[in-house]
Motif scaffolding. Structure first.
Motif, mmCIF file in Angstrom:
data_model
loop_
_atom_site.group_PDB
_atom_site.id
_atom_site.type_symbol
_atom_site.label_atom_id
_atom_site.label_comp_id
_atom_site.label_asym_id
_atom_site.label_seq_id
_atom_site.Cartn_x
_atom_site.Cartn_y
_atom_site.Cartn_z
ATOM 1 N N ILE A 31 16.239 -12.074 -31.964
ATOM 2 C CA ILE A 31 15.690 -10.743 -33.213
ATOM 3 C C ILE A 31 15.346 -10.236 -32.514
ATOM 4 O O ILE A 31 14.820 -9.363 -31.534
ATOM 5 N N TYR A 32 16.634 -9.305 -32.144
ATOM 6 C CA TYR A 32 16.814 -8.193 -32.181
ATOM 7 C C TYR A 32 16.361 -6.662 -33.304
ATOM 8 O O TYR A 32 15.614 -7.022 -33.405
ATOM 9 N N THR A 33 17.540 -5.941 -33.095
ATOM 10 C CA THR A 33 17.187 -4.502 -33.917
ATOM 11 C C THR A 33 16.890 -5.427 -35.547
ATOM 12 O O THR A 33 17.970 -6.195 -36.398
ATOM 13 N N MET A 34 15.819 -4.755 -36.384
ATOM 14 C CA MET A 34 16.230 -5.591 -37.526
ATOM 15 C C MET A 34 15.691 -3.672 -38.659
ATOM 16 O O MET A 34 15.266 -2.678 -37.999
ATOM 17 N N GLY A 35 16.156 -4.381 -39.747
ATOM 18 C CA GLY A 35 15.725 -2.589 -40.691
ATOM 19 C C GLY A 35 16.347 -3.012 -41.952
ATOM 20 O O GLY A 35 16.235 -3.958 -42.581
ATOM 21 N N SER A 43 28.299 2.120 -54.916
ATOM 22 C CA SER A 43 28.289 3.369 -53.467
ATOM 23 C C SER A 43 28.390 2.271 -52.144
ATOM 24 O O SER A 43 27.989 0.844 -51.795
ATOM 25 N N GLN A 44 28.448 3.244 -51.664
ATOM 26 C CA GLN A 44 27.934 2.459 -49.530
ATOM 27 C C GLN A 44 27.231 2.416 -49.174
ATOM 28 O O GLN A 44 25.953 2.834 -50.082
ATOM 29 N N ARG A 45 26.445 1.231 -48.900
ATOM 30 C CA ARG A 45 24.959 0.764 -48.449
ATOM 31 C C ARG A 45 25.431 2.436 -46.942
ATOM 32 O O ARG A 45 25.433 2.086 -46.618
ATOM 33 N N GLU A 46 23.427 2.650 -47.364
ATOM 34 C CA GLU A 46 22.550 3.972 -47.207
ATOM 35 C C GLU A 46 21.661 3.207 -45.761
ATOM 36 O O GLU A 46 21.328 2.437 -46.421
ATOM 37 N N LEU A 47 21.975 4.011 -44.855
ATOM 38 C CA LEU A 47 20.731 3.359 -43.961
ATOM 39 C C LEU A 47 19.631 3.903 -44.347
ATOM 40 O O LEU A 47 19.417 5.275 -44.255
ATOM 41 N N VAL A 48 18.633 3.378 -44.595
ATOM 42 C CA VAL A 48 16.978 3.414 -44.287
ATOM 43 C C VAL A 48 16.549 4.333 -43.017
ATOM 44 O O VAL A 48 15.857 4.757 -42.709
ATOM 45 N N ALA A 49 16.503 2.692 -42.485
ATOM 46 C CA ALA A 49 15.577 2.720 -41.176
ATOM 47 C C ALA A 49 15.568 1.639 -40.401
ATOM 48 O O ALA A 49 16.362 0.619 -41.132
ATOM 49 N N THR A 50 15.754 2.081 -39.249
ATOM 50 C CA THR A 50 15.836 0.173 -38.464
ATOM 51 C C THR A 50 14.930 0.764 -37.033
ATOM 52 O O THR A 50 14.232 1.364 -37.083
ATOM 53 N N ILE A 51 14.990 -0.450 -36.638
ATOM 54 C CA ILE A 51 13.939 -1.328 -35.712
ATOM 55 C C ILE A 51 14.319 -1.689 -34.338
ATOM 56 O O ILE A 51 14.383 -2.147 -35.006
ATOM 57 N N THR A 52 13.855 -1.291 -33.036
ATOM 58 C CA THR A 52 14.490 -2.274 -32.050
ATOM 59 C C THR A 52 13.671 -3.614 -31.873
ATOM 60 O O THR A 52 11.847 -2.983 -32.432
ATOM 61 N N ASN A 53 13.463 -4.731 -30.958
ATOM 62 C CA ASN A 53 12.753 -5.274 -30.705
ATOM 63 C C ASN A 53 11.814 -4.824 -29.751
ATOM 64 O O ASN A 53 10.505 -5.560 -30.194
ATOM 65 N N ASP A 54 11.613 -3.674 -29.287
ATOM 66 C CA ASP A 54 10.250 -2.853 -28.419
ATOM 67 C C ASP A 54 9.919 -1.785 -29.424
ATOM 68 O O ASP A 54 9.323 -0.809 -28.609
ATOM 69 N N GLY A 55 10.225 -1.908 -30.272
ATOM 70 C CA GLY A 55 9.163 -0.869 -31.548
ATOM 71 C C GLY A 55 9.955 0.149 -31.710
ATOM 72 O O GLY A 55 9.400 1.374 -32.548
ATOM 73 N N GLY A 65 9.859 11.961 -42.667
ATOM 74 C CA GLY A 65 8.751 12.160 -42.974
ATOM 75 C C GLY A 65 8.017 11.383 -44.697
ATOM 76 O O GLY A 65 6.645 11.412 -44.558
ATOM 77 N N ARG A 66 8.604 10.558 -45.081
ATOM 78 C CA ARG A 66 8.060 9.498 -46.090
ATOM 79 C C ARG A 66 8.031 7.956 -45.664
ATOM 80 O O ARG A 66 7.106 7.284 -46.090
ATOM 81 N N PHE A 67 9.284 7.668 -44.752
ATOM 82 C CA PHE A 67 8.639 6.359 -44.747
ATOM 83 C C PHE A 67 8.607 5.929 -43.633
ATOM 84 O O PHE A 67 9.183 6.779 -42.336
ATOM 85 N N ALA A 68 7.957 4.361 -43.053
ATOM 86 C CA ALA A 68 7.694 3.976 -41.718
ATOM 87 C C ALA A 68 8.310 2.900 -41.739
ATOM 88 O O ALA A 68 7.258 1.586 -42.284
ATOM 89 N N ILE A 69 9.057 2.340 -40.626
ATOM 90 C CA ILE A 69 9.360 1.277 -40.736
ATOM 91 C C ILE A 69 8.209 0.394 -39.501
ATOM 92 O O ILE A 69 7.948 1.363 -38.166
#
Length: 119
Positions: A31-35, A43-55, A65-69
């Protein structure tokens, strides 16, 4: 077969918090990037957050500032902690992951989970 299953959506009051989780199922996965992305119908799909496999995280401007992945690689799970929620955060949230299984590399999506921020 690879599946992403999301948990944790629901109704929350403005200013409240909610935690989403998404687990990947399947054997011999890399599993590589998850998000997380979100979308309002029409509407178009909007990025919320992603995280790479090394964090390494990346956030959309509207949630910084409000969300944390975060993720737990051993559990093949990605989390989204959502704080200081606003009515504008109301949407269907979709989990996404780039996964290699055997010789195939594919982009997978969860079924979506509804988040409603309302008093």
């Amino acid at each position: 077969q690879v599946q992403l299953v999301e948990y944790g959506g629901g109704l929350v009051q403005p200013g409240g918090s909610l935690r989403l989780s998404c687990a990947a199922s399947g054997s011999r996965l890399t599993i590589y990037t998850m998000g997380w992305y979100r979308q309002t119908p029409g509407s178009q799909r909007e990025l919320v957050a992603t995280i790479t496999n090394d964090g390494i995280p990346n956030y959309g401007d509207s949630v910084k500032g409000r969300f944390a992945i975060s993720r737990d690689n051993a559990k093949k799970t990605v989390y989204l902690q959502m704080n200081s929620l606003k009515p504008d955060d109301t949407d269907v949230y979709y989990c996404n992951a780039l996964i290699r299984r055997q010789m195939e590399l594919n982009d997978y999506w969860g079924q979506g989970t509804q988040v409603t921020v309302s008093s």
